[in-house]
Write a protein that holds these residues in place. Structure first.
Motif, mmCIF file in Angstrom:
data_model
loop_
_atom_site.group_PDB
_atom_site.id
_atom_site.type_symbol
_atom_site.label_atom_id
_atom_site.label_comp_id
_atom_site.label_asym_id
_atom_site.label_seq_id
_atom_site.Cartn_x
_atom_site.Cartn_y
_atom_site.Cartn_z
ATOM 1 N N ALA A 8 -6.841 -4.492 -34.802
ATOM 2 C CA ALA A 8 -8.252 -4.272 -34.494
ATOM 3 C C ALA A 8 -8.913 -5.601 -34.140
ATOM 4 C CB ALA A 8 -8.961 -3.641 -35.687
ATOM 5 N N VAL A 9 -9.793 -5.557 -33.159
ATOM 6 C CA VAL A 9 -10.496 -6.754 -32.707
ATOM 7 C C VAL A 9 -11.987 -6.460 -32.670
ATOM 8 C CG1 VAL A 9 -10.837 -8.380 -30.803
ATOM 9 C CG2 VAL A 9 -8.541 -7.509 -31.307
ATOM 10 N N ARG A 10 -12.772 -7.323 -33.293
ATOM 11 C CA ARG A 10 -14.220 -7.183 -33.208
ATOM 12 C C ARG A 10 -14.701 -7.843 -31.915
ATOM 13 N NH1 ARG A 10 -18.824 -9.881 -37.131
ATOM 14 N NH2 ARG A 10 -20.612 -9.171 -35.910
ATOM 15 N N ARG A 11 -15.486 -7.110 -31.148
ATOM 16 C CA ARG A 11 -15.956 -7.614 -29.862
ATOM 17 C C ARG A 11 -17.478 -7.736 -29.852
ATOM 18 N NH1 ARG A 11 -12.109 -3.463 -26.425
ATOM 19 N NH2 ARG A 11 -10.232 -4.766 -26.370
ATOM 20 N N LYS A 12 -17.966 -8.672 -29.066
ATOM 21 C CA LYS A 12 -19.400 -8.787 -28.870
ATOM 22 C C LYS A 12 -19.920 -7.497 -28.252
ATOM 23 C CE LYS A 12 -19.712 -13.808 -28.349
ATOM 24 N NZ LYS A 12 -20.218 -14.930 -27.514
ATOM 25 N N SER A 13 -21.143 -7.144 -28.578
ATOM 26 C CA SER A 13 -21.690 -5.899 -28.056
ATOM 27 C C SER A 13 -23.206 -5.989 -27.947
ATOM 28 C CB SER A 13 -21.294 -4.723 -28.962
ATOM 29 O OG SER A 13 -21.773 -4.922 -30.277
ATOM 30 N N LYS A 14 -23.764 -4.990 -27.327
ATOM 31 C CA LYS A 14 -25.212 -4.865 -27.198
ATOM 32 C C LYS A 14 -25.721 -3.812 -28.176
ATOM 33 C CE LYS A 14 -25.485 -7.753 -23.706
ATOM 34 N NZ LYS A 14 -26.211 -9.035 -23.788
ATOM 35 N N ALA A 15 -26.984 -3.905 -28.507
ATOM 36 C CA ALA A 15 -27.564 -2.983 -29.481
ATOM 37 C C ALA A 15 -27.625 -1.573 -28.929
ATOM 38 C CB ALA A 15 -28.966 -3.441 -29.869
ATOM 39 N N ARG A 16 -27.321 -0.620 -29.766
ATOM 40 C CA ARG A 16 -27.471 0.802 -29.469
ATOM 41 C C ARG A 16 -28.282 1.386 -30.618
ATOM 42 N NH1 ARG A 16 -26.333 -1.021 -25.394
ATOM 43 N NH2 ARG A 16 -24.521 -0.668 -24.067
ATOM 44 N N LEU A 17 -29.580 1.526 -30.399
ATOM 45 C CA LEU A 17 -30.519 1.844 -31.475
ATOM 46 C C LEU A 17 -31.274 3.129 -31.163
ATOM 47 C CD1 LEU A 17 -32.269 1.168 -33.996
ATOM 48 C CD2 LEU A 17 -33.633 -0.330 -32.508
ATOM 49 N N LEU A 229 -24.443 -8.897 -33.641
ATOM 50 C CA LEU A 229 -23.724 -8.323 -32.495
ATOM 51 C C LEU A 229 -23.064 -9.397 -31.637
ATOM 52 C CD1 LEU A 229 -26.308 -5.615 -31.380
ATOM 53 C CD2 LEU A 229 -24.150 -5.228 -32.587
ATOM 54 N N ASP A 230 -23.583 -10.630 -31.691
ATOM 55 C CA ASP A 230 -23.015 -11.723 -30.900
ATOM 56 C C ASP A 230 -21.698 -12.248 -31.474
ATOM 57 O OD1 ASP A 230 -24.773 -11.787 -28.822
ATOM 58 O OD2 ASP A 230 -26.060 -13.341 -29.666
ATOM 59 N N GLY A 231 -21.369 -11.856 -32.676
ATOM 60 C CA GLY A 231 -20.113 -12.295 -33.267
ATOM 61 C C GLY A 231 -18.951 -11.490 -32.719
ATOM 62 N N GLY A 232 -17.871 -12.169 -32.404
ATOM 63 C CA GLY A 232 -16.698 -11.450 -31.915
ATOM 64 C C GLY A 232 -16.228 -11.939 -30.566
ATOM 65 N N GLU A 233 -15.241 -11.231 -30.060
ATOM 66 C CA GLU A 233 -14.582 -11.604 -28.812
ATOM 67 C C GLU A 233 -15.444 -11.226 -27.604
ATOM 68 O OE1 GLU A 233 -11.078 -9.271 -26.905
ATOM 69 O OE2 GLU A 233 -10.164 -10.710 -28.300
ATOM 70 N N GLU A 234 -15.437 -12.087 -26.585
ATOM 71 C CA GLU A 234 -16.182 -11.815 -25.358
ATOM 72 C C GLU A 234 -15.634 -10.562 -24.665
ATOM 73 O OE1 GLU A 234 -18.787 -13.020 -23.954
ATOM 74 O OE2 GLU A 234 -19.173 -14.932 -24.966
ATOM 75 N N VAL A 235 -16.523 -9.808 -24.050
ATOM 76 C CA VAL A 235 -16.150 -8.616 -23.294
ATOM 77 C C VAL A 235 -16.604 -8.810 -21.850
ATOM 78 C CG1 VAL A 235 -16.531 -6.133 -23.049
ATOM 79 C CG2 VAL A 235 -16.368 -7.141 -25.325
ATOM 80 N N PRO A 236 -15.748 -8.496 -20.868
ATOM 81 C CA PRO A 236 -16.174 -8.627 -19.469
ATOM 82 C C PRO A 236 -17.432 -7.802 -19.199
ATOM 83 C CG PRO A 236 -13.812 -8.243 -19.590
ATOM 84 C CD PRO A 236 -14.348 -8.038 -20.980
ATOM 85 N N ALA A 237 -18.322 -8.352 -18.374
ATOM 86 C CA ALA A 237 -19.555 -7.654 -18.042
ATOM 87 C C ALA A 237 -19.288 -6.539 -17.038
ATOM 88 C CB ALA A 237 -20.574 -8.645 -17.468
ATOM 89 N N VAL A 238 -20.144 -5.528 -17.040
ATOM 90 C CA VAL A 238 -20.029 -4.437 -16.074
ATOM 91 C C VAL A 238 -20.120 -4.985 -14.654
ATOM 92 C CG1 VAL A 238 -21.146 -2.342 -15.211
ATOM 93 C CG2 VAL A 238 -20.942 -2.713 -17.668
#
Length: 317
Positions: A8-17, A229-238
């Motif tokens: 399992a890898v924790r990835r950076k993400s955007k808020a979903r609220l 949410l900024d913690g973790g591995e970078e994810v390619p942008a859309v």
């Protein structure tokens, strides 16, 4: 396909609220407070899908808040996918859907779609037709390339409490959100607002928010969420995947890119095509593949029919 377990890898993400609450609980105000802080942090712009007849505009300029909006008059799930694509193409860092309840019970929303598409009195046939549209809508929301906040109306009931003098007084409370039951739990944070603008966290994937009650949430909460949410591995942008799709040179490369995007669960991510029309990464790949096939057919030129080939052979003989 072989089944393979991976670490399992924790990835950076955007808020979903998702914010739910009765009228007067401060859903729009709270959404703007959080969104504005995230946009300022990232040097971005806030966008809003305003289904409430422009009521959010009363806050324009308050606390320095600025945003861009669209006011749809119909609320089909497919139309929201298109709006998300346009918003992604314009690069909004945060998008507010105020309120998402309209896409359930508003004009052309889910309930009307089911009623329109059902066969006779068989509502199950209507749901079978509409459910794929809802899934595409939710997928586009969860893969939107910026932060996303949705507000939801709640059904209102009155309960009787005692005041400080022992008198019975009615109090308005919100019950469950006006949306398909359980759909709000697709989000990373689900919170209920009461009439005193207290935020009650009902569900979260962010450990520090578990069971929290936050009075008048704003910049401090927004910062805490963004930092986590900024913690973790970078994810390619859309936008990066979009450009790579447009730059592919052959179908093998396109097929490999499909697999890579799917590994990030981003095929349904909203974006725009080469002409700026709303689409998703999945549909963009399909369109590019079809264009490649059309070019290949054109380059191959017309093929002689068997009858023509026989006549040509006889003429040569």
């Amino acid at each position: 396909m072989a089944i393979e377990f991976k670490p399992a890898v924790r990835r950076k993400s955007k808020a979903r609220l998702a914010l739910a609450g009765p009228s007067g609980s401060g859903k729009t105000y709270t959404a703007l407070a959080l969104a504005s802080e995230w946009a300022q942090r990232e040097g971005g712009v806030v966008g809003m899908v305003d289904t409430e007849h422009g009521s959010a505009s009363k806050y324009q300029g308050l606390n320095g808040w600025q945003w861009q909006k669209v006011e749809p008059d119909r609320f089909s799930p497919a139309s929201l996918v298109e709006i998300l694509g346009v918003a992604a193409g314009q690069g909004f860092s945060t998008l507010i859907i105020d309120s998402w309840s309209h896409y359930w019970m508003g004009q052309d929303g889910m309930l009307e779609q089911v009623d329109r598409r059902k066969a006779g009195n068989n509502s199950f046939s209507g749901w079978k037709e509409v459910n794929p549209d809802e899934r595409r809508m939710v997928e586009a929301m969860l893969t939107f390339p910026g932060h996303l906040i949705v507000t939801m109306r709640t059904k209102t009931e009155y309960v009787v409490d005692e005041d400080g003098k022992g008198r019975s007084v009615p109090r308005k409370v919100g019950t469950r959100p006006v949306q398909r039951e359980g759909l709000e739990f697709e989000f990373d944070i689900v919170a209920d607002l009461d009439l005193s603008n207290n935020l009650h966290i009902s569900k979260t994937r962010l450990p520090f928010l578990t069971n929290q009650v936050i009075a008048q949430p704003g910049a401090e909460l927004a910062t805490q969420i963004a930092d986590w949410l900024d913690g973790g591995e970078e994810v390619p942008a859309v936008s990066e995947f979009r450009q790579r799709i447009l730059d592919v040179s052959d179908e093998d490369e396109l097929r490999a890119l499909w697999g890579e995007i799917n590994s990030y669960r981003m095929l349904g991510a909203p974006t725009v095509d080469l002409e700026g029309s709303p689409t998703t990464l999945r549909d963009l790949i399909v369109a590019v593949k079809e264009a490649m096939e059309a070019v290949a057919v054109k380059l191959a030129g017309p093929r002689a029919s068997p009858e023509t080939s026989d006549n040509s052979d006889q003429e040569r003989r």
